[in-house]
Write an enzyme that holds these catalytic residues in place. Sequence first.
Site, PDB file in Angstrom:
ATOM      1  N   TRP A  91     -14.735 -41.052  23.637  1.00 56.63           N
ATOM      2  CA  TRP A  91     -15.609 -40.681  22.535  1.00 56.63           C
ATOM      3  C   TRP A  91     -16.079 -41.904  22.015  1.00 56.63           C
ATOM      4  CZ3 TRP A  91     -17.901 -36.502  22.026  1.00 56.63           C
ATOM      5  CH2 TRP A  91     -17.286 -34.749  22.500  1.00 56.63           C
TER       6      TRP A  91
ATOM      7  N   ARG B  94     -11.316  -9.341  25.378  1.00 60.96           N
ATOM      8  CA  ARG B  94     -12.118 -10.181  24.542  1.00 60.96           C
ATOM      9  C   ARG B  94     -11.252 -11.386  23.882  1.00 60.96           C
ATOM     10  NH1 ARG B  94     -13.219  -5.400  20.394  1.00 60.96           N
ATOM     11  NH2 ARG B  94     -14.718  -4.045  22.027  1.00 60.96           N
TER      12      ARG B  94
ATOM     13  N   TYR C  65     -16.255 -29.865  19.855  1.00 62.99           N
ATOM     14  CA  TYR C  65     -15.410 -29.120  20.296  1.00 62.99           C
ATOM     15  C   TYR C  65     -14.408 -28.092  19.223  1.00 62.99           C
ATOM     16  CZ  TYR C  65     -17.325 -30.900  24.788  1.00 62.99           C
ATOM     17  OH  TYR C  65     -18.051 -30.631  25.455  1.00 62.99           O
TER      18      TYR C  65
ATOM     19  N   ALA D   5     -22.963 -41.969  30.956  1.00 63.23           N
ATOM     20  CA  ALA D   5     -24.748 -41.788  30.280  1.00 63.23           C
ATOM     21  C   ALA D   5     -24.471 -40.953  29.147  1.00 63.23           C
ATOM     22  CB  ALA D   5     -25.651 -41.169  31.464  1.00 63.23           C
TER      23      ALA D   5
ATOM     24  N   GLU E 292      -7.158 -35.980  25.360  1.00 66.04           N
ATOM     25  CA  GLU E 292      -7.631 -35.680  24.330  1.00 66.04           C
ATOM     26  C   GLU E 292      -8.056 -33.647  23.846  1.00 66.04           C
ATOM     27  OE1 GLU E 292     -13.175 -35.381  26.280  1.00 66.04           O
ATOM     28  OE2 GLU E 292     -11.692 -34.614  27.476  1.00 66.04           O
TER      29      GLU E 292
ATOM     30  N   ARG F  90     -21.855 -25.368  30.856  1.00 65.09           N
ATOM     31  CA  ARG F  90     -23.071 -25.714  30.623  1.00 65.09           C
ATOM     32  C   ARG F  90     -23.849 -26.900  31.416  1.00 65.09           C
ATOM     33  NH1 ARG F  90     -25.447 -28.945  27.502  1.00 65.09           N
ATOM     34  NH2 ARG F  90     -23.965 -29.767  26.607  1.00 65.09           N
TER      35      ARG F  90
ATOM     36  N   CYS G  67     -20.417 -28.981  26.400  1.00 68.67           N
ATOM     37  CA  CYS G  67     -20.861 -29.032  27.645  1.00 68.67           C
ATOM     38  C   CYS G  67     -19.801 -27.803  28.113  1.00 68.67           C
ATOM     39  CB  CYS G  67     -20.165 -30.813  28.164  1.00 68.67           C
ATOM     40  SG  CYS G  67     -21.289 -31.724  28.377  1.00 68.67           S
TER      41      CYS G  67
ATOM     42  N   VAL H 137     -22.722 -30.839  34.076  1.00 63.90           N
ATOM     43  CA  VAL H 137     -21.397 -31.471  34.274  1.00 63.90           C
ATOM     44  C   VAL H 137     -21.473 -32.208  34.551  1.00 63.90           C
ATOM     45  CG1 VAL H 137     -19.794 -30.702  36.354  1.00 63.90           C
ATOM     46  CG2 VAL H 137     -20.702 -28.304  35.023  1.00 63.90           C
ATOM     47  N   ASP H 138     -21.106 -34.326  34.401  1.00 65.10           N
ATOM     48  CA  ASP H 138     -21.124 -34.508  34.931  1.00 65.10           C
ATOM     49  C   ASP H 138     -19.824 -34.848  35.600  1.00 65.10           C
ATOM     50  OD1 ASP H 138     -20.344 -37.615  35.658  1.00 65.10           O
ATOM     51  OD2 ASP H 138     -20.575 -38.555  33.509  1.00 65.10           O
TER      52      ASP H 138
ATOM     53  N   ARG I 131     -32.163 -35.854  30.043  1.00 68.02           N
ATOM     54  CA  ARG I 131     -31.563 -36.688  28.280  1.00 68.02           C
ATOM     55  C   ARG I 131     -31.842 -38.231  28.327  1.00 68.02           C
ATOM     56  NH1 ARG I 131     -27.746 -37.459  25.607  1.00 68.02           N
ATOM     57  NH2 ARG I 131     -25.836 -36.538  27.254  1.00 68.02           N
TER      58      ARG I 131
ATOM     59  N   ASN J 100     -12.104 -32.614  32.979  1.00 67.05           N
ATOM     60  CA  ASN J 100     -12.208 -31.376  32.129  1.00 67.05           C
ATOM     61  C   ASN J 100     -11.213 -30.337  32.819  1.00 67.05           C
ATOM     62  OD1 ASN J 100     -15.317 -31.209  32.344  1.00 67.05           O
ATOM     63  ND2 ASN J 100     -14.231 -31.860  30.360  1.00 67.05           N
TER      64      ASN J 100
ATOM     65  N   HIS K 167     -24.238 -31.980  38.427  1.00 64.68           N
ATOM     66  CA  HIS K 167     -25.118 -33.494  38.593  1.00 64.68           C
ATOM     67  C   HIS K 167     -23.982 -34.357  38.619  1.00 64.68           C
ATOM     68  CE1 HIS K 167     -25.293 -33.306  34.112  1.00 64.68           C
ATOM     69  NE2 HIS K 167     -25.053 -34.749  34.119  1.00 64.68           N
ATOM     70  N   LEU K 168     -24.734 -35.504  39.076  1.00 62.57           N
ATOM     71  CA  LEU K 168     -24.128 -37.047  39.805  1.00 62.57           C
ATOM     72  C   LEU K 168     -25.723 -37.794  39.036  1.00 62.57           C
ATOM     73  CD1 LEU K 168     -23.505 -36.877  43.427  1.00 62.57           C
ATOM     74  CD2 LEU K 168     -22.055 -37.688  40.947  1.00 62.57           C
ATOM     75  N   TYR K 169     -25.050 -38.653  38.651  1.00 61.49           N
ATOM     76  CA  TYR K 169     -25.969 -39.881  37.615  1.00 61.49           C
ATOM     77  C   TYR K 169     -26.629 -40.017  39.228  1.00 61.49           C
ATOM     78  CZ  TYR K 169     -25.253 -37.834  32.725  1.00 61.49           C
ATOM     79  OH  TYR K 169     -25.570 -37.058  31.254  1.00 61.49           O
TER      80      TYR K 169
END
Length: 298
Positions: free
Chosen positions: A85, A160, A127, A297, A63, A200, A179, A202-203, A25, A211, A241-243
Site C-alpha cells: 500500500w 442479507r 476498506y 500502476a 493485509e 469492480r 476494488c 481487477v488487476d 486512469r 484478492n 484487465h491486464l496492464y
Amino acid sequence: MQHPETQYLDLMERVLTHGDERVDRTGVGTRSIFGSMLRFDLSDGTVPILTTKKVYWKTAVKEMLWFLTGGTNIQPLLQENVRIWSDWPLDSYRRKTGEDISQEAFEQRILEDDSFAAKWGELGPVYGKQWRRWMGADGQEHDQISTLVKTLRENPSSRRMLFHGWNVPELGQMALPPCHMVYQYHVTSDGRLNSLMYQRSVDLLLGAPFNFVGATALQLMLAQQAGLTPGEFVWFGGDTHLYLNHIDQARAQLARTPRPLPKMALAQRATSIDDYKIEDFAIEGYDPHPAIKADVAV
C-alpha cells in the site's frame, strides 16, 4: 478433472487475446474485458493460492487482518513488512512536497516518526474503515463485520449476509476506491459457508491472486467463528484487465503448468474475529513456480 487454476489462466488468455485495448486512469493502458467468474471449492482445505507463480500469501493474509482492524494508515502494515500500500501515499507525498524521496526512505520515516506517519501514511477511509466503522447519516458507526458474524451464528439462512465498501460520500477521500467492494455469504443446510466476492476493477496479474487469498482467509475465519465449514468461494470480476506493461509477464505465466493447489488451515480457534494473527494460518503443500515481477500502476 480440470485443475482449478486453469480457469484463472483461461481468463488471462481471454483478456490477453480478446481484451479491448484502451487508456486507463493510470495512463499505463490496459487490455480489458467486462464480466468474469471463477469458482473454487474449499471444502477439502484446498485454497486458490496460484502455483503458476509464487504468491506471497502471508502478505495477502496480513493485509486482510489489517482490514479487519479498521485501520487506514500504512504504518501497521510496514511494521509487518507489508509494502503493497506504500505506492499511493508515497505518490501523494512526492506531488505535494516536491521531494524526490525513495520508497525505502519514505517507508523508514513512516516507521520511525509517528507524526510523519499520521500525516503522510494515511490512506483515507478505505476498506477497514468502511467494514468496521461505516458512518451513517444518523451519526452512528456501523460495524458490518460484527453484524455479519452475529447473523451467521443466529440466522444463517438470511439472504442479507453481506458487507461492502462503496461509501459514495467518502470515495473522494480515499487513496483508492475499493476494488473488491462487495462480499456476500450463504450457508447450506449441512453447515457449509459459501462466499461470493465482487471486484469492480481487477488487476489480473498482480491484484487478483492476492484478492483470492485474502477472501478465502476471511472465509475460513468466518466459518470458524460461526461453527461452519468452508464451502465454495465464488469470484466475480467487473472490469477485468491486464496492464500493457504486464503483457510479457502474463505470457510467461501462461506458459507454465499448474501444480497442486496448497491447503490452508487455522491452527487454533481465535476468541473473536478480531483476534486472529498471521501465526494462526498454516499452509501445506505449496510448491509454486518462481515469482513474476511486475510494476504496480498507481
